[in-house]
Motif scaffolding. Structure first.
Motif, PDB file in Angstrom:
ATOM      1  N   THR A  78       0.833  -1.201   0.000  1.00  0.00           N
ATOM      2  CA  THR A  78       0.000   0.000   0.000  1.00  0.00           C
ATOM      3  C   THR A  78       0.867   1.251   0.000  1.00  0.00           C
ATOM      4  O   THR A  78       0.540   2.254  -0.629  1.00  0.00           O
ATOM      5  CB  THR A  78      -0.928   0.014   1.237  1.00  0.00           C
ATOM      6  OG1 THR A  78      -1.777  -1.122   1.168  1.00  0.00           O
ATOM      7  CG2 THR A  78      -1.755   1.281   1.300  1.00  0.00           C
ATOM      8  N   LEU A  79       1.984   1.193   0.687  1.00  0.00           N
ATOM      9  CA  LEU A  79       2.889   2.336   0.765  1.00  0.00           C
ATOM     10  C   LEU A  79       3.805   2.434  -0.456  1.00  0.00           C
ATOM     11  O   LEU A  79       4.599   3.361  -0.549  1.00  0.00           O
ATOM     12  CB  LEU A  79       3.745   2.242   2.033  1.00  0.00           C
ATOM     13  CG  LEU A  79       2.972   2.253   3.350  1.00  0.00           C
ATOM     14  CD1 LEU A  79       3.914   2.011   4.512  1.00  0.00           C
ATOM     15  CD2 LEU A  79       2.209   3.551   3.515  1.00  0.00           C
ATOM     16  N   HIS A 101       3.586   3.418  -3.494  1.00  0.00           N
ATOM     17  CA  HIS A 101       3.312   4.357  -4.593  1.00  0.00           C
ATOM     18  C   HIS A 101       3.721   5.752  -4.143  1.00  0.00           C
ATOM     19  O   HIS A 101       3.325   6.202  -3.062  1.00  0.00           O
ATOM     20  CB  HIS A 101       1.825   4.329  -4.951  1.00  0.00           C
ATOM     21  CG  HIS A 101       1.523   5.012  -6.227  1.00  0.00           C
ATOM     22  ND1 HIS A 101       1.507   6.387  -6.354  1.00  0.00           N
ATOM     23  CD2 HIS A 101       1.251   4.520  -7.456  1.00  0.00           C
ATOM     24  CE1 HIS A 101       1.226   6.705  -7.595  1.00  0.00           C
ATOM     25  NE2 HIS A 101       1.063   5.591  -8.288  1.00  0.00           N
ATOM     26  N   ARG A 140       0.971   8.121  -2.911  1.00  0.00           N
ATOM     27  CA  ARG A 140       0.409   7.790  -1.605  1.00  0.00           C
ATOM     28  C   ARG A 140       1.338   8.237  -0.484  1.00  0.00           C
ATOM     29  O   ARG A 140       0.885   8.784   0.534  1.00  0.00           O
ATOM     30  CB  ARG A 140       0.115   6.293  -1.517  1.00  0.00           C
ATOM     31  CG  ARG A 140      -1.033   5.889  -2.423  1.00  0.00           C
ATOM     32  CD  ARG A 140      -1.532   4.488  -2.153  1.00  0.00           C
ATOM     33  NE  ARG A 140      -0.639   3.435  -2.557  1.00  0.00           N
ATOM     34  CZ  ARG A 140      -0.778   2.678  -3.638  1.00  0.00           C
ATOM     35  NH1 ARG A 140      -1.806   2.881  -4.466  1.00  0.00           N
ATOM     36  NH2 ARG A 140       0.062   1.728  -3.917  1.00  0.00           N
ATOM     37  N   VAL A 171       0.985  12.018  -0.163  1.00  0.00           N
ATOM     38  CA  VAL A 171      -0.252  12.366   0.533  1.00  0.00           C
ATOM     39  C   VAL A 171      -0.056  12.210   2.039  1.00  0.00           C
ATOM     40  O   VAL A 171      -0.402  13.110   2.819  1.00  0.00           O
ATOM     41  CB  VAL A 171      -1.437  11.495   0.056  1.00  0.00           C
ATOM     42  CG1 VAL A 171      -2.619  11.603   1.012  1.00  0.00           C
ATOM     43  CG2 VAL A 171      -1.852  11.874  -1.351  1.00  0.00           C
ATOM     44  N   LEU A 172       0.499  11.091   2.457  1.00  0.00           N
ATOM     45  CA  LEU A 172       0.706  10.850   3.882  1.00  0.00           C
ATOM     46  C   LEU A 172       1.649  11.892   4.477  1.00  0.00           C
ATOM     47  O   LEU A 172       1.419  12.388   5.596  1.00  0.00           O
ATOM     48  CB  LEU A 172       1.240   9.438   4.120  1.00  0.00           C
ATOM     49  CG  LEU A 172       0.287   8.301   3.726  1.00  0.00           C
ATOM     50  CD1 LEU A 172       0.983   6.956   3.875  1.00  0.00           C
ATOM     51  CD2 LEU A 172      -0.999   8.355   4.507  1.00  0.00           C
ATOM     52  N   GLN A 181      -5.640   7.044  -5.606  1.00  0.00           N
ATOM     53  CA  GLN A 181      -4.659   6.820  -4.539  1.00  0.00           C
ATOM     54  C   GLN A 181      -5.280   7.082  -3.163  1.00  0.00           C
ATOM     55  O   GLN A 181      -5.008   6.357  -2.204  1.00  0.00           O
ATOM     56  CB  GLN A 181      -3.413   7.690  -4.755  1.00  0.00           C
ATOM     57  CG  GLN A 181      -2.704   7.467  -6.069  1.00  0.00           C
ATOM     58  CD  GLN A 181      -2.472   6.007  -6.403  1.00  0.00           C
ATOM     59  OE1 GLN A 181      -2.187   5.181  -5.532  1.00  0.00           O
ATOM     60  NE2 GLN A 181      -2.604   5.670  -7.681  1.00  0.00           N
ATOM     61  N   LEU A 182      -6.126   8.091  -3.082  1.00  0.00           N
ATOM     62  CA  LEU A 182      -6.815   8.361  -1.824  1.00  0.00           C
ATOM     63  C   LEU A 182      -7.762   7.220  -1.462  1.00  0.00           C
ATOM     64  O   LEU A 182      -7.891   6.857  -0.289  1.00  0.00           O
ATOM     65  CB  LEU A 182      -7.577   9.688  -1.908  1.00  0.00           C
ATOM     66  CG  LEU A 182      -6.705  10.946  -1.926  1.00  0.00           C
ATOM     67  CD1 LEU A 182      -7.528  12.161  -2.320  1.00  0.00           C
ATOM     68  CD2 LEU A 182      -6.016  11.145  -0.584  1.00  0.00           C
ATOM     69  N   VAL A 209      -7.301   4.074  -2.149  1.00  0.00           N
ATOM     70  CA  VAL A 209      -6.461   2.995  -1.612  1.00  0.00           C
ATOM     71  C   VAL A 209      -6.123   3.281  -0.155  1.00  0.00           C
ATOM     72  O   VAL A 209      -6.213   2.395   0.703  1.00  0.00           O
ATOM     73  CB  VAL A 209      -5.171   2.829  -2.458  1.00  0.00           C
ATOM     74  CG1 VAL A 209      -4.192   1.874  -1.791  1.00  0.00           C
ATOM     75  CG2 VAL A 209      -5.510   2.348  -3.862  1.00  0.00           C
ATOM     76  N   LEU A 210      -5.743   4.518   0.134  1.00  0.00           N
ATOM     77  CA  LEU A 210      -5.391   4.878   1.512  1.00  0.00           C
ATOM     78  C   LEU A 210      -6.592   4.789   2.451  1.00  0.00           C
ATOM     79  O   LEU A 210      -6.448   4.396   3.611  1.00  0.00           O
ATOM     80  CB  LEU A 210      -4.778   6.281   1.548  1.00  0.00           C
ATOM     81  CG  LEU A 210      -3.412   6.415   0.877  1.00  0.00           C
ATOM     82  CD1 LEU A 210      -2.996   7.883   0.784  1.00  0.00           C
ATOM     83  CD2 LEU A 210      -2.358   5.588   1.603  1.00  0.00           C
ATOM     84  N   ARG A 211      -7.775   5.129   1.951  1.00  0.00           N
ATOM     85  CA  ARG A 211      -8.999   4.992   2.760  1.00  0.00           C
ATOM     86  C   ARG A 211      -9.310   3.524   3.021  1.00  0.00           C
ATOM     87  O   ARG A 211      -9.643   3.140   4.145  1.00  0.00           O
ATOM     88  CB  ARG A 211     -10.195   5.629   2.043  1.00  0.00           C
ATOM     89  CG  ARG A 211     -10.390   7.089   2.332  1.00  0.00           C
ATOM     90  CD  ARG A 211     -11.753   7.608   1.872  1.00  0.00           C
ATOM     91  NE  ARG A 211     -12.300   7.013   0.677  1.00  0.00           N
ATOM     92  CZ  ARG A 211     -12.092   7.442  -0.563  1.00  0.00           C
ATOM     93  NH1 ARG A 211     -11.327   8.482  -0.798  1.00  0.00           N
ATOM     94  NH2 ARG A 211     -12.650   6.834  -1.587  1.00  0.00           N
ATOM     95  N   TYR A 257      -9.192  15.201   4.106  1.00  0.00           N
ATOM     96  CA  TYR A 257      -8.492  13.968   4.483  1.00  0.00           C
ATOM     97  C   TYR A 257      -7.592  14.223   5.675  1.00  0.00           C
ATOM     98  O   TYR A 257      -7.046  15.322   5.841  1.00  0.00           O
ATOM     99  CB  TYR A 257      -7.666  13.438   3.312  1.00  0.00           C
ATOM    100  CG  TYR A 257      -8.523  12.728   2.304  1.00  0.00           C
ATOM    101  CD1 TYR A 257      -8.731  11.363   2.393  1.00  0.00           C
ATOM    102  CD2 TYR A 257      -9.162  13.427   1.294  1.00  0.00           C
ATOM    103  CE1 TYR A 257      -9.546  10.704   1.483  1.00  0.00           C
ATOM    104  CE2 TYR A 257      -9.970  12.783   0.373  1.00  0.00           C
ATOM    105  CZ  TYR A 257     -10.150  11.416   0.479  1.00  0.00           C
ATOM    106  OH  TYR A 257     -10.960  10.777  -0.409  1.00  0.00           O
TER     107      TYR A 257
END
Length: 129
Positions: A15-16, A18, A21, A24-25, A52-53, A55-57, A73
């Motif tokens: 998940t991390l 990309h 992503r 964003v974090l 991408q958001l 996926v993070l959600r 977010y």
């Protein structure tokens, strides 16, 4: 049958995997942000950022709240910031170690009379004879 812990960890780290992503974090470490601010800071298309958001959600690394027409977010837990700080520390150590090794290689080349100039500006590489 439950997923083995090592598989869950591998999925988490994927998940991390990309750059958008991660960015964003990083941006959310400073506090919640609306999508339009994230989009202004990240050089990708709106549809890609939206994916991408999502996926993070889905992985619960971020939360989303609606304020009128604006979606804001935030990091789901301060542990995400800690993870990013730890990753930065590990990368810093790795780069430092690589720099020390490079210095040792260059010193060894000079001690043994090996050429270190490739002819390209700004580069020093050992030429093999």
């Amino acid at each position: 049958m439950p997923v083995p812990l090592y598989q869950a960890k591998a999925d988490f780290f994927r998940t991390l995997g990309h750059p958008a992503r991660i960015r964003v974090l990083e941006l959310l470490q400073d506090g919640p942000r609306p999508v339009r601010e994230l989009l202004a800071e990240i050089d990708i298309e709106a549809s890609s950022l939206s994916q991408q958001l999502a996926v993070l959600r889905r992985t619960q690394l971020v939360t989303a709240t609606r304020d009128g027409n604006t979606v804001v977010y935030a990091l789901s837990t301060p542990d995400v910031s800690e993870l990013l700080r730890t990753a930065r520390s590990i990368l810093t150590d790795m780069i430092t170690d690589q720099g020390l090794l490079l210095d040792q290689l260059r010193a060894d080349d000079l001690d043994h009379g090996h050429a270190t100039d490739t002819g390209r500006p700004g580069t020093d590489r050992t030429l093999l004879a």
